[in-house]
Design an enzyme around this catalytic site. Structure first.
Site, PDB file in Angstrom:
ATOM      1  N   CYS A   1       7.679   8.245   3.397  1.00 49.22           N
ATOM      2  CA  CYS A   1       7.491   6.858   3.814  1.00 49.22           C
ATOM      3  C   CYS A   1       8.857   6.185   3.939  1.00 49.22           C
ATOM      4  O   CYS A   1       9.804   6.536   3.229  1.00 49.22           O
ATOM      5  CB  CYS A   1       6.629   6.140   2.776  1.00 49.22           C
ATOM      6  SG  CYS A   1       6.379   4.373   3.090  1.00 49.22           S
TER       7      CYS A   1
ATOM      8  N   HIS B   1       6.090   8.449  -3.198  1.00 48.26           N
ATOM      9  CA  HIS B   1       4.961   7.675  -3.731  1.00 48.26           C
ATOM     10  C   HIS B   1       3.700   7.859  -2.889  1.00 48.26           C
ATOM     11  O   HIS B   1       2.708   7.190  -3.115  1.00 48.26           O
ATOM     12  CB  HIS B   1       5.324   6.188  -3.781  1.00 48.26           C
ATOM     13  CG  HIS B   1       5.564   5.564  -2.430  1.00 48.26           C
ATOM     14  ND1 HIS B   1       6.694   5.812  -1.697  1.00 48.26           N
ATOM     15  CD2 HIS B   1       4.798   4.724  -1.682  1.00 48.26           C
ATOM     16  CE1 HIS B   1       6.634   5.138  -0.567  1.00 48.26           C
ATOM     17  NE2 HIS B   1       5.488   4.486  -0.518  1.00 48.26           N
TER      18      HIS B   1
END
Length: 376
Positions: free
Chosen positions: A47, A69
């Site tokens: 990300c 994450h």
């Protein structure tokens, strides 16, 4: 499992200091303490927030650390007092926890949890210690998850069980990118049928926002990006047209205002750039437009614009994790994916092993990927 209660030595991508490549290291992962679980990670995607963190753009991130994450895995062992999750369960670590006790968790209008590490930035477990070490040094975690590793330990409030039949190399997208974009449209903006939406930034979050706008019944969905190579994918997932700000001499909000005869009903900033946020806000229709800021800007950024834009009736909102209460909603999002309510496949452009993580980040940095999934 035979590893329960023992320190596990495994592979992880460690960031020793800001703006440096990842280093694949052997790390030691301690067993979970009370109300913690240890997860054998299976897949994790890259990300842009990971990129910002490792580049030192967030001032509350602690180094050295294990980032990541957006992952999914299988419970290896649980600590004392954990009752709702057991070894063998398929799970998603949650960067937005849900303790169920704080004022935000108890407020139906909020999906934040005051025990989050987004703002607090401890880089440690709830007891202010780490479960990671490498070469005799303590390694910090990231957003209470740290998925760029074969094993990670998270607090019980930061993990949720999902359907064991779900593909973990796709379910990992639900941990952040997809849920964030999709939810910003259906939850935060509450897009209405027949309306016009503008989405700034056509990465994984932007494309997921388009999917949400389409699911909500938007009639016109305009994608905006300076990389025209992303237009085909944006139209594939639901954009009705795409524009490149570099193709115009006028400012992009002026172009959009003309295109939409006054401005969009809803605009979404999915980049994390304050200039783009201002452009998105100014692209909203005078008197009733709503702008949702989804992208995460570097810590030092400041958003500046004339108060008259608000006084004219435009609304400005922020959205983290798409407004979803994580433990309550993530299992259902995964179930919706499994019955083809939406398609995650267009979001994945590359798959590679964890050892190739630096290549994956280069693809992100140069705009050559949407989501790269790392298999662990």
């Amino acid at each position: 499992m035979e590893t329960a209660g023992k320190v596990i030595k495994c592979k992880a991508a460690v960031t020793w200091e800001p703006n440096k490549p990842f280093s694949i290291e052997e790390v030691e992962v301690a067993p979970p303490k009370a109300h913690e679980v240890r997860i054998k990670m299976v897949a994790t995607s890259i990300c842009r927030s990971d990129y910002h963190a490792t580049e030192g753009m967030f001032t509350n991130v602690k180094f050295p650390m294990i980032a990541g994450h957006e992952g999914a895995g299988v419970i290896e062992s649980v600590g004392e007092g954990v009752t709702n999750i057991q070894p063998g369960d398929h799970v998603i670590p949650l960067f937005m926890p849900q303790c169920g006790e704080c004022s935000c968790c108890q407020n139906p209008e909020s999906n934040f949890c005051l025990k989050n590490d987004i703002i607090n930035g401890r880089g440690l477990m709830a007891d202010n210690t780490s479960r990671f070490s490498c070469k005799g040094k303590e390694i910090h975690n990231f957003l209470s998850t740290s998925t760029f590793t074969e094993y990670t330990v998270v607090d019980e409030i930061s993990v949720v069980k999902i359907d064991s039949a779900a593909r973990l190399d796709r379910a990992c997208l639900v941990a952040c990118g997809f849920s964030t974009g999709y939810g910003s449209a259906v939850n935060t903006a509450k897009v209405k049928p027949g309306t016009t939406c503008v989405v700034f930034g056509l990465g994984g979050v932007g494309l997921s926002t388009i999917i949400g706008c389409r699911a909500a019944g938007a009639k016109h969905i305009i994608g905006v990006d300076i990389n025209a190579d992303k237009f085909g994918k944006a139209k594939e997932v639901g954009a009705t047209e795409c524009i490149n700000p570099l193709d115009y001499t006028k400012q992009i909000h002026e172009v959009i205002t003309e295109m939409t005869k006054g401005g969009a009903h809803y605009s979404f900033e999915c980049v994390g750039n304050v200039d783009t946020m201002t452009a998105a806000f100014m692209s909203c229709h005078f008197g009733f437009g709503t702008c949702v800021v989804v992208g995460v800007a570097p810590s030092a950024s400041l958003l500046t614009f004339s108060p008259s834009l608000l006084m004219a009736g435009r609304a400005l909102k922020g959205s983290t994790f798409g407004g979803w209460k994580s433990k309550d909603c993530v299992p259902q999002i995964v179930s919706d994916y499994m019955v083809n309510k939406f398609d995650l496949e267009p979001l994945v452009t590359n798959t590679m092993p964890l050892e190739n993580i630096n290549e994956g980040f280069e693809l992100l940095r140069t705009g050559k990927s949407i989501r790269t999934v790392l298999m662990i």
